[in-house]
Write a protein that holds these residues in place. Sequence first.
Motif, PDB file in Angstrom:
ATOM      1  N   LYS A 120      12.641   9.975   1.902  1.00 46.00           N
ATOM      2  CA  LYS A 120      11.687   8.980   1.395  1.00 46.00           C
ATOM      3  C   LYS A 120      11.177   9.411   0.036  1.00 46.00           C
ATOM      4  CE  LYS A 120       9.906   7.293   5.735  1.00 46.00           C
ATOM      5  NZ  LYS A 120       9.897   8.535   6.522  1.00 46.00           N
ATOM      6  N   VAL A 121      11.148   8.438  -0.852  1.00 48.23           N
ATOM      7  CA  VAL A 121      10.737   8.692  -2.227  1.00 48.23           C
ATOM      8  C   VAL A 121       9.354   8.109  -2.431  1.00 48.23           C
ATOM      9  CG1 VAL A 121      11.312   8.345  -4.627  1.00 48.23           C
ATOM     10  CG2 VAL A 121      13.110   8.411  -2.940  1.00 48.23           C
ATOM     11  N   ARG A 122       8.467   8.915  -2.956  1.00 44.07           N
ATOM     12  CA  ARG A 122       7.157   8.405  -3.352  1.00 44.07           C
ATOM     13  C   ARG A 122       7.266   7.963  -4.801  1.00 44.07           C
ATOM     14  NH1 ARG A 122       1.976   9.690  -1.390  1.00 44.07           N
ATOM     15  NH2 ARG A 122       0.395   9.114  -2.892  1.00 44.07           N
ATOM     16  N   LEU A 123       6.991   6.696  -5.047  1.00 43.17           N
ATOM     17  CA  LEU A 123       7.155   6.165  -6.402  1.00 43.17           C
ATOM     18  C   LEU A 123       5.997   6.605  -7.293  1.00 43.17           C
ATOM     19  CD1 LEU A 123       8.351   2.577  -5.558  1.00 43.17           C
ATOM     20  CD2 LEU A 123       9.707   4.464  -6.377  1.00 43.17           C
ATOM     21  N   LEU A 124       6.256   6.587  -8.589  1.00 44.60           N
ATOM     22  CA  LEU A 124       5.214   6.997  -9.535  1.00 44.60           C
ATOM     23  C   LEU A 124       4.044   6.024  -9.535  1.00 44.60           C
ATOM     24  CD1 LEU A 124       7.203   8.109 -12.674  1.00 44.60           C
ATOM     25  CD2 LEU A 124       6.239   9.481 -10.880  1.00 44.60           C
ATOM     26  N   THR A 125       4.307   4.771  -9.134  1.00 44.29           N
ATOM     27  CA  THR A 125       3.239   3.775  -9.152  1.00 44.29           C
ATOM     28  C   THR A 125       2.342   3.871  -7.923  1.00 44.29           C
ATOM     29  OG1 THR A 125       4.809   2.258  -8.185  1.00 44.29           O
ATOM     30  CG2 THR A 125       4.474   2.096 -10.539  1.00 44.29           C
ATOM     31  N   ALA A 126       2.765   4.615  -6.904  1.00 39.50           N
ATOM     32  CA  ALA A 126       1.987   4.675  -5.664  1.00 39.50           C
ATOM     33  C   ALA A 126       0.628   5.300  -5.935  1.00 39.50           C
ATOM     34  CB  ALA A 126       2.733   5.500  -4.627  1.00 39.50           C
ATOM     35  N   PRO A 127      -0.428   4.772  -5.288  1.00 39.76           N
ATOM     36  CA  PRO A 127      -1.749   5.323  -5.563  1.00 39.76           C
ATOM     37  C   PRO A 127      -1.828   6.790  -5.198  1.00 39.76           C
ATOM     38  CG  PRO A 127      -1.837   3.607  -3.894  1.00 39.76           C
ATOM     39  CD  PRO A 127      -0.464   3.632  -4.391  1.00 39.76           C
ATOM     40  N   GLY A 128      -2.337   7.595  -6.116  1.00 41.25           N
ATOM     41  CA  GLY A 128      -2.522   9.011  -5.839  1.00 41.25           C
ATOM     42  C   GLY A 128      -1.384   9.904  -6.285  1.00 41.25           C
ATOM     43  N   THR A 129      -0.291   9.337  -6.810  1.00 41.43           N
ATOM     44  CA  THR A 129       0.783  10.195  -7.307  1.00 41.43           C
ATOM     45  C   THR A 129       0.375  10.782  -8.652  1.00 41.43           C
ATOM     46  OG1 THR A 129       2.326   8.661  -6.329  1.00 41.43           O
ATOM     47  CG2 THR A 129       3.243  10.297  -7.806  1.00 41.43           C
ATOM     48  N   ASN A 130       0.446  12.102  -8.768  1.00 45.85           N
ATOM     49  CA  ASN A 130       0.080  12.750 -10.026  1.00 45.85           C
ATOM     50  C   ASN A 130       1.281  13.432 -10.639  1.00 45.85           C
ATOM     51  OD1 ASN A 130      -2.658  12.137 -10.208  1.00 45.85           O
ATOM     52  ND2 ASN A 130      -3.086  13.648  -8.618  1.00 45.85           N
ATOM     53  N   PHE A 189       0.830  -1.198   0.000  1.00 52.67           N
ATOM     54  CA  PHE A 189       0.000   0.000   0.000  1.00 52.67           C
ATOM     55  C   PHE A 189       0.863   1.245   0.000  1.00 52.67           C
ATOM     56  CE2 PHE A 189      -3.376  -2.763   1.784  1.00 52.67           C
ATOM     57  CZ  PHE A 189      -4.300  -2.497   0.814  1.00 52.67           C
ATOM     58  N   TRP A 190       2.041   1.115   0.638  1.00 54.91           N
ATOM     59  CA  TRP A 190       2.951   2.259   0.711  1.00 54.91           C
ATOM     60  C   TRP A 190       4.107   1.955  -0.215  1.00 54.91           C
ATOM     61  CZ3 TRP A 190       1.200  -0.719   4.706  1.00 54.91           C
ATOM     62  CH2 TRP A 190       0.123  -0.179   5.403  1.00 54.91           C
ATOM     63  N   GLN A 191       4.110   2.587  -1.372  1.00 55.02           N
ATOM     64  CA  GLN A 191       5.144   2.285  -2.355  1.00 55.02           C
ATOM     65  C   GLN A 191       6.195   3.373  -2.256  1.00 55.02           C
ATOM     66  OE1 GLN A 191       3.247   1.499  -6.073  1.00 55.02           O
ATOM     67  NE2 GLN A 191       2.182  -0.227  -5.190  1.00 55.02           N
ATOM     68  N   GLN A 192       7.301   3.021  -1.659  1.00 53.85           N
ATOM     69  CA  GLN A 192       8.283   4.042  -1.322  1.00 53.85           C
ATOM     70  C   GLN A 192       9.677   3.447  -1.295  1.00 53.85           C
ATOM     71  OE1 GLN A 192       6.540   4.784   2.533  1.00 53.85           O
ATOM     72  NE2 GLN A 192       8.266   3.806   3.514  1.00 53.85           N
TER      73      GLN A 192
END
Lengths: 241, 170
Positions: free
Chosen positions: A141-151, A102-105
Amino acid sequence: MFFRWIYQKRFWSLLGLTLGLVLVRFSKGAVLVDSFAVISRPFWPGTAQREWIVNGIDTEQKIRLDLLEKDNQRLRRLLDLKVTSADDVTSAAVISRRSRDFWQQLVLNKGSTNGISSGDVVLGPGGLLGFIETVTPTTSKVRLLTAPGTNLAVWIEQKKVHGVLTGIGTHRPQLNFLEKTPQAKAGDVISTSPASTVLPPNLPVGVIQYVNLKNLPSPYALVQLTASPEAIDWVQIRKGL
Amino acid sequence: MRKNQKKSFYQVLALLVPFLTLINPPYLSLLGVGPRWAELWLLPWALYQGPIAGMFAGFCLGMMGDAINLGINTQLPALMLLGYFWGCLGQKKEYIDKPFSLGLFALFGSFLSGLLVWFQEIVFGNINDFVLFNKWAFQTILAGSVMTGFLAPFLCQLCIRTFFQRNSRN
């Protein structure tokens, strides 16, 4: 008498030699060069020389890329567009990787003491991976492009089609087009939008895998990212705008 | 070791939870989703310390989890609920030292917490609901709870035997 030399063995051998040379001459050195090839075979350029040449080509292309980037920056400055320089790039190692939850980071080993701040762009071999979202003194911490809600604002460079790339959790984020009938098809390369005020322009992002034009009024496409976070140990952090 | 020493040692072990979550060992993950370490720690604690201590431990674990996770969703309510629920279950002594029931508690508990996280993602996330009702969310919930349920009979029983049950010698 007069044709006595016809009966001489030496005449025929000389004639044969001459004809042979004429043949060689008009065949552009067929036998000569072939025999040279056979003899010089041990001295042919080996793999080492090939590597030199490949290195030379690489260097040439790097220089060209550098020149073009400088040129591009100069032109962008003329047009009053946002400018980033490739100088403020920091390398960082991935110390924790959770790319399918759920947390793609990712967690990187550089933090605010190294000048990283939230909103910076993280690039891996292949293209854009995500953004820095939170920073501690020594980690980020990096939020990946695949994580839900990344625009992310992207475009297809060749066709000038703009869209918004939205992470939906799966391996392939969804590209929502801004037009009703986009001219996009599978195989198109997408990169970050030049109109973005948040991201450096024209970073490679991915390749369109599937287009659903029937989903009106907002057709979408699924995008295969070119950088895969599962396999990347080192990333580059680039300053955001 | 005295009982209180054992208890405080187990409390210190809770610090392992965020580290294990960050390490996310690939050999212990299904579809890239690892076991829910917070639930694995919480289960023996709540079973033996009762609902209130379980709820407070769930709160602490939830705070630690939210510190290391990005995103708007939080595991805190799910962990507090589970701590309370497991604490109540622990008062029925016949369940709590059987490996099968430990696995079952962990499986359903982590399934419930996964559902709550997904629910938050749907309600508060800024992406359309249609997209979120895809099989990825089910896969993630199922993979996480299956891994937790798989590890719980081993790990939780080990913890219970080591830290909470009286040794036969003393």
